[in-house]
Design an enzyme around this catalytic site. Structure first.
Site, PDB file in Angstrom:
ATOM      1  N   ARG A   1      -4.478   5.694  -8.623  1.00 22.52           N
ATOM      2  CA  ARG A   1      -3.171   5.095  -8.945  1.00 22.52           C
ATOM      3  C   ARG A   1      -3.036   4.741 -10.431  1.00 22.52           C
ATOM      4  O   ARG A   1      -2.334   3.794 -10.788  1.00 22.52           O
ATOM      5  CB  ARG A   1      -2.897   3.851  -8.097  1.00 22.52           C
ATOM      6  CG  ARG A   1      -2.790   4.117  -6.605  1.00 22.52           C
ATOM      7  CD  ARG A   1      -1.565   4.958  -6.259  1.00 22.52           C
ATOM      8  NE  ARG A   1      -1.220   4.848  -4.854  1.00 22.52           N
ATOM      9  CZ  ARG A   1      -1.728   5.610  -3.884  1.00 22.52           C
ATOM     10  NH1 ARG A   1      -2.604   6.549  -4.164  1.00 22.52           N
ATOM     11  NH2 ARG A   1      -1.327   5.449  -2.646  1.00 22.52           N
TER      12      ARG A   1
ATOM     13  N   SER B   1       3.280   1.232  -0.290  1.00 24.49           N
ATOM     14  CA  SER B   1       2.217   0.246  -0.512  1.00 24.49           C
ATOM     15  C   SER B   1       2.620  -0.703  -1.632  1.00 24.49           C
ATOM     16  O   SER B   1       2.886  -0.255  -2.743  1.00 24.49           O
ATOM     17  CB  SER B   1       0.929   0.940  -0.941  1.00 24.49           C
ATOM     18  OG  SER B   1       0.505   1.841   0.025  1.00 24.49           O
TER      19      SER B   1
ATOM     20  N   GLU C   1       0.735  -2.710  -6.725  1.00 24.98           N
ATOM     21  CA  GLU C   1       0.842  -1.320  -7.143  1.00 24.98           C
ATOM     22  C   GLU C   1       2.242  -1.096  -7.713  1.00 24.98           C
ATOM     23  O   GLU C   1       2.464  -0.274  -8.589  1.00 24.98           O
ATOM     24  CB  GLU C   1       0.620  -0.407  -5.930  1.00 24.98           C
ATOM     25  CG  GLU C   1       0.666   1.061  -6.268  1.00 24.98           C
ATOM     26  CD  GLU C   1       0.863   1.937  -5.045  1.00 24.98           C
ATOM     27  OE1 GLU C   1       2.009   2.165  -4.652  1.00 24.98           O
ATOM     28  OE2 GLU C   1      -0.154   2.401  -4.502  1.00 24.98           O
TER      29      GLU C   1
HETATM   30  N1  EPU Z   1      -5.398  -1.239   7.928  1.00 26.89           N
HETATM   31  C1  EPU Z   1      -5.338  -2.390   8.689  1.00 26.89           C
HETATM   32  N2  EPU Z   1      -4.110  -2.976   8.836  1.00 26.89           N
HETATM   33  C2  EPU Z   1      -2.978  -2.478   8.292  1.00 26.89           C
HETATM   34  C3  EPU Z   1      -3.060  -1.314   7.502  1.00 26.89           C
HETATM   35  C4  EPU Z   1      -4.293  -0.715   7.335  1.00 26.89           C
HETATM   36  O1  EPU Z   1      -6.312  -2.872   9.213  1.00 26.89           O
HETATM   37  O2  EPU Z   1      -1.916  -3.074   8.502  1.00 26.89           O
HETATM   38  C5  EPU Z   1      -6.691  -0.544   7.831  1.00 26.89           C
HETATM   39  C6  EPU Z   1      -6.687   0.678   8.754  1.00 26.89           C
HETATM   40  O3  EPU Z   1      -7.159   0.370   9.994  1.00 26.89           O
HETATM   41  C7  EPU Z   1      -7.610   1.617   8.046  1.00 26.89           C
HETATM   42  C8  EPU Z   1      -7.433   1.278   6.583  1.00 26.89           C
HETATM   43  O4  EPU Z   1      -6.853  -0.013   6.538  1.00 26.89           O
HETATM   44  O5  EPU Z   1      -8.942   1.365   8.392  1.00 26.89           O
HETATM   45  C9  EPU Z   1      -6.609   2.276   5.835  1.00 26.89           C
HETATM   46  O6  EPU Z   1      -5.280   2.303   6.310  1.00 26.89           O
HETATM   47  P1  EPU Z   1      -4.280   3.544   6.060  1.00 26.89           P
HETATM   48  O7  EPU Z   1      -4.939   4.792   6.470  1.00 26.89           O
HETATM   49  O8  EPU Z   1      -2.979   3.205   6.665  1.00 26.89           O
HETATM   50  O9  EPU Z   1      -4.161   3.662   4.497  1.00 26.89           O
HETATM   51  P2  EPU Z   1      -4.042   2.582   3.355  1.00 26.89           P
HETATM   52  O10 EPU Z   1      -5.338   2.521   2.622  1.00 26.89           O
HETATM   53  O11 EPU Z   1      -3.514   1.306   3.910  1.00 26.89           O
HETATM   54  C10 EPU Z   1      -3.362   4.322   1.515  1.00 26.89           C
HETATM   55  C11 EPU Z   1      -2.283   4.497   0.492  1.00 26.89           C
HETATM   56  C12 EPU Z   1      -0.981   4.946   1.143  1.00 26.89           C
HETATM   57  C13 EPU Z   1      -1.245   6.259   1.843  1.00 26.89           C
HETATM   58  C14 EPU Z   1      -2.357   6.040   2.876  1.00 26.89           C
HETATM   59  C15 EPU Z   1      -2.781   7.305   3.566  1.00 26.89           C
HETATM   60  C16 EPU Z   1      -2.828   2.917  -1.274  1.00 26.89           C
HETATM   61  C17 EPU Z   1      -2.455   1.649  -1.965  1.00 26.89           C
HETATM   62  N3  EPU Z   1      -2.077   3.242  -0.241  1.00 26.89           N
HETATM   63  O12 EPU Z   1      -2.959   3.253   2.388  1.00 26.89           O
HETATM   64  O13 EPU Z   1      -0.033   5.184   0.103  1.00 26.89           O
HETATM   65  O14 EPU Z   1      -0.084   6.764   2.469  1.00 26.89           O
HETATM   66  O15 EPU Z   1      -3.543   5.521   2.223  1.00 26.89           O
HETATM   67  O16 EPU Z   1      -3.559   8.097   2.733  1.00 26.89           O
HETATM   68  O17 EPU Z   1      -3.781   3.565  -1.686  1.00 26.89           O
HETATM   69  C18 EPU Z   1       1.838   4.301  -1.074  1.00 26.89           C
HETATM   70  O18 EPU Z   1       1.124   4.350  -2.090  1.00 26.89           O
HETATM   71  O19 EPU Z   1       3.030   3.914  -1.124  1.00 26.89           O
HETATM   72  C19 EPU Z   1       1.252   4.661   0.200  1.00 26.89           C
HETATM   73  C20 EPU Z   1       1.909   4.495   1.335  1.00 26.89           C
END
Ligand code: EPU
Length: 337
Positions: free
Chosen positions: A162, A237, A333
């Site tokens: 990012r 995010s 972010e």
């Molecule tokens: N998780 C939770 N609770 C939640 C959300 C997530 O416990 O409410 C846990 C999930 O269980 C999982 C982990 O966090 O173990 C990762 O969750 P997820 O796969 O949903 O991805 P993220 O890390 O929360 C990132 C990006 C997203 C992108 C997704 C998928 C960042 C800041 N965000 O989210 O990007 O779509 O991975 O690759 O890196 C964005 O930047 O606007 C965005 C949506």
């Protein structure tokens, strides 16, 4: 090309914040952009793309330049790849769909990310195991002070999670006008390593997915977790996933064995902010017009007429609680304006 005064920005930011621009101009060509920059030297400027990564907390006391440069062209084809150039004002998902329809592979995992092409290199957008840095060859950017066009190679963008040079060293100095990608036309590198994609494809009985299948799977996953900004104001995010020292992670892991993590390097570990926020009790919570999305705790939402300040206040409350609980400082972010 006309400069308008007191221009409403509510429909131009995905949080749907009712703020005004002191002055506003939409530019549809690089020449127009050069002219606006030249004729308005010394004025405070604010560059607006898709409005999907900013939170307005006040009216913008500046000339807002809305980048509406359009066009997609194939600039070269060789060795099984196509170099495709998209202008900054193209909608990102529209560009991804163009690529899928023409069978150009490499951006399918980035389906349905809001915003425009021109802002994708600034924060090196990423999702489902792919980042823009994996396919971007170069971008062209206009130097605001001199109106000179400069080409930045992938390496020159200094991409990280990012992050890019446009958010650090060169912040506020350049306007990206086009981005060129190197995309496969055969032997696509299908990337379904990200857990949810495999499960989504398996549920549909797909064992050897095409780039279209991957795009559809990612779209379905995003639609199930992330609110549509047209229905509920948000900017994806709100926070970055924090990267912490391995020793700190290990100490936390003792106390919280279920804490998910990704190894970044030998000394660093990334922890999902969504997990930290959910465990801190915020998921699905609502404070007046501001809230935390019920299906993804990383997303702050505007339930209607929230002001930018209300949303910022909620984000601060979240940051403080997460810090108290885990000793981890989570960073926004989104650009808070
Ligand atoms: N998780 C939770 N609770 C939640 C959300 C997530 O416990 O409410 C846990 C999930 O269980 C999982 C982990 O966090 O173990 C990762 O969750 P997820 O796969 O949903 O991805 P993220 O890390 O929360 C990132 C990006 C997203 C992108 C997704 C998928 C960042 C800041 N965000 O989210 O990007 O779509 O991975 O690759 O890196 C964005 O930047 O606007 C965005 C949506």
């Amino acid at each position: 090309m006309e400069i308008l005064s007191n221009y409403p920005l509510k429909n131009l930011n995905t949080f749907g914040i009712a703020a005004c621009a002191k002055e506003y101009v939409s530019v549809t060509s690089v020449e127009e952009l050069k002219l606006v920059l030249k004729e308005n030297q010394g004025k405070k400027l604010f560059i607006l793309g898709g409005g999907s990564n900013m939170l307005l907390t006040q009216d913008i006391d500046a000339l807002v330049i809305h980048i509406n440069l359009k066009g997609i062209e194939v600039v070269a084809e060789n060795n099984g790849t196509a170099q495709v150039k998209a202008m900054a004002g193209e909608n990102w998902h529209g560009f991804v769909q163009y690529c899928i329809n023409h069978n150009y592979g490499g951006v399918e995992n980035l389906s349905l990310i809001p915003g425009n092409v021109g802002t994708t290199p600034i924060q090196n957008i990423g999702a489902y195991g792919t980042e823009i840095k994996d396919t971007m060859i170069q971008c062209e950017a206009l130097h605001i002070a001199t109106q000179e066009l400069r080409t930045f190679t992938n390496a020159e963008c200094e991409f990280a999670y990012r992050e890019s040079i446009f958010k650090s060293e060169l912040k506020g100095q350049y306007i990206i006008v086009s981005v060129t990608f190197d995309l496969t036309i055969a032997n696509h590198k299908i990337n379904t390593a990200y857990g949810d994609i495999t499960a989504q494809l398996a549920a549909k009985g797909i064992t050897s997915p095409t780039i279209k299948d991957v795009s559809e799977a990612v779209t379905a996953i995003r639609q199930s977790k992330l609110p549509d900004p047209k229905e509920l104001g948000n900017s994806g995010s709100f926070f970055k996933n924090p990267i912490i020292p391995k020793a700190q992670y290990e100490a936390l892991h003792e106390k919280f064995p279920d804490m998910p993590h990704y190894v970044v390097s030998e000394t660093q570990v990334k922890v999902p902010a969504g997990w930290l926020i959910e465990q801190s009790g915020f998921k699905g919570s609502r404070f007046g017009n501001a809230g935390v999305h019920a299906r993804q705790a990383l997303v702050i939402v505007n339930y209607g007429n929230a002001t930018g300040q209300e949303l910022v206040n909620l984000s601060k409350k979240i940051q403080q609680t997460v810090f108290e609980n885990y000793g981890i400082a989570i960073e926004a972010e989104v650009n808070i304006v």
